[in-house]
Design an enzyme around this catalytic site. Structure first.
Site, PDB file in Angstrom:
ATOM      1  N   GLU A  17       0.842  -1.206   0.000  1.00 56.62           N
ATOM      2  CA  GLU A  17       0.000   0.000   0.000  1.00 56.62           C
ATOM      3  C   GLU A  17       0.875   1.253   0.000  1.00 56.62           C
ATOM      4  OE1 GLU A  17      -3.717   0.194   2.202  1.00 56.62           O
ATOM      5  OE2 GLU A  17      -2.868   1.897   3.287  1.00 56.62           O
ATOM      6  N   THR A  48      -4.112   4.909  -1.343  1.00 55.12           N
ATOM      7  CA  THR A  48      -5.160   5.376  -0.442  1.00 55.12           C
ATOM      8  C   THR A  48      -5.766   6.689  -0.943  1.00 55.12           C
ATOM      9  OG1 THR A  48      -3.654   6.598   0.988  1.00 55.12           O
ATOM     10  CG2 THR A  48      -4.024   4.278   1.541  1.00 55.12           C
ATOM     11  N   TYR A  49      -6.796   7.144  -0.229  1.00 59.71           N
ATOM     12  CA  TYR A  49      -7.589   8.306  -0.649  1.00 59.71           C
ATOM     13  C   TYR A  49      -7.906   9.133   0.581  1.00 59.71           C
ATOM     14  CZ  TYR A  49     -11.529  10.616  -3.079  1.00 59.71           C
ATOM     15  OH  TYR A  49     -12.388  11.522  -3.661  1.00 59.71           O
ATOM     16  N   ALA A  51     -10.222  11.254   2.818  1.00 62.19           N
ATOM     17  CA  ALA A  51     -11.684  11.383   2.883  1.00 62.19           C
ATOM     18  C   ALA A  51     -12.139  12.812   2.578  1.00 62.19           C
ATOM     19  CB  ALA A  51     -12.195  10.954   4.246  1.00 62.19           C
ATOM     20  N   HIS A  77      -8.284   3.462  -3.631  1.00 66.21           N
ATOM     21  CA  HIS A  77      -9.248   3.584  -2.547  1.00 66.21           C
ATOM     22  C   HIS A  77     -10.195   4.741  -2.893  1.00 66.21           C
ATOM     23  CE1 HIS A  77      -6.532   1.582   0.727  1.00 66.21           C
ATOM     24  NE2 HIS A  77      -6.355   1.046  -0.466  1.00 66.21           N
ATOM     25  N   ASP A 109     -13.482   8.381   7.314  1.00 64.92           N
ATOM     26  CA  ASP A 109     -13.761   9.079   8.577  1.00 64.92           C
ATOM     27  C   ASP A 109     -13.818  10.560   8.273  1.00 64.92           C
ATOM     28  OD1 ASP A 109     -13.767   6.862  10.346  1.00 64.92           O
ATOM     29  OD2 ASP A 109     -11.591   6.735  10.088  1.00 64.92           O
ATOM     30  N   ALA A 124     -20.309   2.404   3.606  1.00 62.54           N
ATOM     31  CA  ALA A 124     -19.611   1.964   2.388  1.00 62.54           C
ATOM     32  C   ALA A 124     -20.533   1.138   1.485  1.00 62.54           C
ATOM     33  CB  ALA A 124     -18.373   1.159   2.773  1.00 62.54           C
ATOM     34  N   TYR A 144     -12.478  -5.514   9.904  1.00 64.36           N
ATOM     35  CA  TYR A 144     -11.766  -5.196  11.144  1.00 64.36           C
ATOM     36  C   TYR A 144     -11.717  -6.423  12.054  1.00 64.36           C
ATOM     37  CZ  TYR A 144     -12.625  -0.707   9.099  1.00 64.36           C
ATOM     38  OH  TYR A 144     -12.652   0.332   8.200  1.00 64.36           O
ATOM     39  N   GLN A 211       5.342   5.799  14.815  1.00 67.83           N
ATOM     40  CA  GLN A 211       4.299   4.901  14.308  1.00 67.83           C
ATOM     41  C   GLN A 211       3.734   4.082  15.469  1.00 67.83           C
ATOM     42  OE1 GLN A 211       6.318   2.490  11.514  1.00 67.83           O
ATOM     43  NE2 GLN A 211       4.507   1.963  10.373  1.00 67.83           N
TER      44      GLN A 211
HETATM   45  P1  FAD Z   1     -18.428   0.854   6.761  1.00 68.27           P
HETATM   46  O1  FAD Z   1     -18.284  -0.483   6.185  1.00 68.27           O
HETATM   47  O2  FAD Z   1     -19.481   1.742   6.200  1.00 68.27           O
HETATM   48  O3  FAD Z   1     -18.648   0.698   8.346  1.00 68.27           O
HETATM   49  C1  FAD Z   1     -18.529   1.836   9.183  1.00 68.27           C
HETATM   50  C2  FAD Z   1     -19.275   1.561  10.485  1.00 68.27           C
HETATM   51  O4  FAD Z   1     -20.685   1.567  10.233  1.00 68.27           O
HETATM   52  C3  FAD Z   1     -18.986   0.187  11.082  1.00 68.27           C
HETATM   53  O5  FAD Z   1     -18.979   0.335  12.487  1.00 68.27           O
HETATM   54  C4  FAD Z   1     -20.155  -0.665  10.624  1.00 68.27           C
HETATM   55  O6  FAD Z   1     -20.412  -1.756  11.517  1.00 68.27           O
HETATM   56  C5  FAD Z   1     -21.279   0.356  10.650  1.00 68.27           C
HETATM   57  N1  FAD Z   1     -22.380   0.068   9.725  1.00 68.27           N
HETATM   58  C6  FAD Z   1     -22.283  -0.347   8.448  1.00 68.27           C
HETATM   59  N2  FAD Z   1     -23.511  -0.465   7.909  1.00 68.27           N
HETATM   60  C7  FAD Z   1     -24.398  -0.093   8.859  1.00 68.27           C
HETATM   61  C8  FAD Z   1     -25.821   0.017   8.910  1.00 68.27           C
HETATM   62  N3  FAD Z   1     -26.585  -0.299   7.863  1.00 68.27           N
HETATM   63  N4  FAD Z   1     -26.412   0.439  10.073  1.00 68.27           N
HETATM   64  C9  FAD Z   1     -25.648   0.760  11.147  1.00 68.27           C
HETATM   65  N5  FAD Z   1     -24.289   0.669  11.160  1.00 68.27           N
HETATM   66  C10 FAD Z   1     -23.670   0.258  10.033  1.00 68.27           C
HETATM   67  N6  FAD Z   1      -9.815   5.749   5.233  1.00 68.27           N
HETATM   68  C11 FAD Z   1      -9.563   6.760   4.359  1.00 68.27           C
HETATM   69  O7  FAD Z   1     -10.001   7.898   4.596  1.00 68.27           O
HETATM   70  N7  FAD Z   1      -8.867   6.545   3.190  1.00 68.27           N
HETATM   71  C12 FAD Z   1      -8.399   5.328   2.852  1.00 68.27           C
HETATM   72  O8  FAD Z   1      -7.769   5.175   1.800  1.00 68.27           O
HETATM   73  C13 FAD Z   1      -8.625   4.243   3.760  1.00 68.27           C
HETATM   74  N8  FAD Z   1      -8.196   2.983   3.461  1.00 68.27           N
HETATM   75  C14 FAD Z   1      -8.488   1.937   4.322  1.00 68.27           C
HETATM   76  C15 FAD Z   1      -8.087   0.630   3.968  1.00 68.27           C
HETATM   77  C16 FAD Z   1      -8.350  -0.435   4.819  1.00 68.27           C
HETATM   78  C17 FAD Z   1      -7.926  -1.828   4.422  1.00 68.27           C
HETATM   79  C18 FAD Z   1      -9.016  -0.212   6.067  1.00 68.27           C
HETATM   80  C19 FAD Z   1      -9.289  -1.351   6.992  1.00 68.27           C
HETATM   81  C20 FAD Z   1      -9.440   1.078   6.404  1.00 68.27           C
HETATM   82  C21 FAD Z   1      -9.187   2.153   5.540  1.00 68.27           C
HETATM   83  N9  FAD Z   1      -9.601   3.457   5.838  1.00 68.27           N
HETATM   84  C22 FAD Z   1      -9.360   4.496   4.965  1.00 68.27           C
HETATM   85  C23 FAD Z   1     -10.285   3.739   7.112  1.00 68.27           C
HETATM   86  C24 FAD Z   1     -11.830   3.633   6.995  1.00 68.27           C
HETATM   87  O9  FAD Z   1     -12.309   4.611   6.107  1.00 68.27           O
HETATM   88  C25 FAD Z   1     -12.408   3.832   8.404  1.00 68.27           C
HETATM   89  O10 FAD Z   1     -12.054   2.753   9.222  1.00 68.27           O
HETATM   90  C26 FAD Z   1     -13.912   4.093   8.488  1.00 68.27           C
HETATM   91  O11 FAD Z   1     -14.213   4.420   9.841  1.00 68.27           O
HETATM   92  C27 FAD Z   1     -14.804   2.907   8.127  1.00 68.27           C
HETATM   93  O12 FAD Z   1     -14.835   2.686   6.789  1.00 68.27           O
HETATM   94  P2  FAD Z   1     -15.582   1.369   6.207  1.00 68.27           P
HETATM   95  O13 FAD Z   1     -15.534   1.468   4.737  1.00 68.27           O
HETATM   96  O14 FAD Z   1     -15.053   0.164   6.865  1.00 68.27           O
HETATM   97  O15 FAD Z   1     -17.083   1.686   6.722  1.00 68.27           O
END
Ligand code: FAD
Length: 286
Positions: A17, A48-49, A51, A77, A109, A124, A144, A211
């Site tokens: 990454e 990555t991207y 937000a 991303h 976030d 997402a 996670y 880190q």
């Molecule tokens: P989601 O899958 O939408 O989940 C977010 C929360 O909402 C979870 O607690 C989930 O349980 C809950 N949820 C989902 N659906 C529902 C529903 N219908 N009702 C109620 N609750 C619900 N961030 C960046 O800004 N840029 C990046 O490039 C980036 N890359 C990442 C790469 C990886 C591999 C990982 C693990 C994380 C990355 N992140 C990045 C961080 C990520 O954006 C954050 O962790 C964010 O808080 C959650 O994103 P998600 O897509 O997992 O969210």
């Protein structure tokens, strides 16, 4: 090339990454670092991207450069928490034009300096639905092993993860973890819940004290004693910490491969020397 074919292929995959520059003045140095990593010809690279959307263009240009110059497949991303549906569609069109066919679909976030949340997206899974409307992308999502901090319970975490997969997410990449047993337990739980897509294990080589402190304070990662001892002993010595961090990550990868996890993604943080060392450590294994 679609990542799903690489991840499910006969050989284990090792990918790296990188993150795009936040400002123009760092563009060239970061581009050079990503090119050095690409020259190692990993299975694929992710970019990555931000937000906030400020680096959106850089995500595409860095990813396209890696693909075009080194023939290394990339995944861009894409987050939605601070975007409108129109902005997402525009970004998707640009990805298409740049020949990027793999997207890691994320909620993101809220950036600290932004307060207005998207009116169009909460999760997402909604982004995934829109990506599917625009084109034939291979879509991945985040997961996670220690639970997402906002999920509340394990049951919710897995339930919403299943909704995301059912929306069209073809594979998952994990948040970093430092104890492989956490991943093995997670795999058991999600398979029980009927989530059957491939899972790519995300491994972070912790190579410096800053880190380490960040991980200790902001993440919910359970840090094993073995890891804490190494960090306490070598954290003040940059070269020793780097060597120990690379060795620890390498051991994690070997154990994962030995236990049937066939796709490993290294959070290489734009550090070519770290990517190179890990790849060299695994040269007869992957
Ligand atoms: P989601 O899958 O939408 O989940 C977010 C929360 O909402 C979870 O607690 C989930 O349980 C809950 N949820 C989902 N659906 C529902 C529903 N219908 N009702 C109620 N609750 C619900 N961030 C960046 O800004 N840029 C990046 O490039 C980036 N890359 C990442 C790469 C990886 C591999 C990982 C693990 C994380 C990355 N992140 C990045 C961080 C990520 O954006 C954050 O962790 C964010 O808080 C959650 O994103 P998600 O897509 O997992 O969210």
């Amino acid at each position: 090339m679609k990542l799903i074919d690489i991840i499910t292929g006969p050989r284990p995959s090792l990918s790296f990454e990188v993150f795009p520059p936040k400002t123009w003045d760092t563009y060239e140095s970061i581009k050079t670092a990503t090119e050095e990593i690409a020259s190692l010809h990993p299975s694929y690279m992710s970019v990555t991207y931000g937000a906030g959307g400020g680096t959106s263009q850089h995500t595409i240009s860095i990813a396209a450069n890696i693909q075009d110059k080194f023939n290394v497949p990339t995944i861009a991303h894409l987050t939605c928490i601070s975007s409108s549906r129109t902005q997402v569609k525009e970004q998707l069109m640009k990805l298409k034009e740049a020949g990027i066919t793999n997207i890691l679909a994320l909620r993101g976030d809220m950036p600290k300096d932004m307060t207005t949340k998207s009116l169009d997206y909460k999760y997402a899974s909604q982004l995934i639905e829109d990506i599917l409307e625009v084109g034939d992308f291979c879509i991945g999502g985040a997961c996670y092993p220690e639970g997402h901090p906002e999920s509340g319970t394990w049951m919710n975490d897995v339930k919403y993860l299943k909704e995301k997969v059912d929306a069209g997410c073809q594979f998952l990449t994990t948040q970093m973890f430092f104890d492989n047993n956490i991943l093995y337990n997670f795999m058991y739980r999600i398979r029980e819940a009927g989530i059957n897509v491939p899972v790519v294990a995300g491994i972070m080589p912790v190579t410096n004290a800053a880190q380490l402190n960040r991980i200790r304070t902001i993440s919910g990662n359970s840090l094993p004693q073995r890891f804490i001892r190494i960090a306490d002993r070598f954290g003040d010595n940059p070269e020793a910490m780097k060597q120990a961090g690379i060795a620890y990550a390498t051991e994690q990868v070997i154990d994962l491969l030995a236990n049937g996890i066939n796709a490993v993604h290294i959070y290489s943080m734009n550090k070519p020397e770290v990517a190179r060392a890990i790849q060299a450590n695994l040269s007869e294994i992957i």
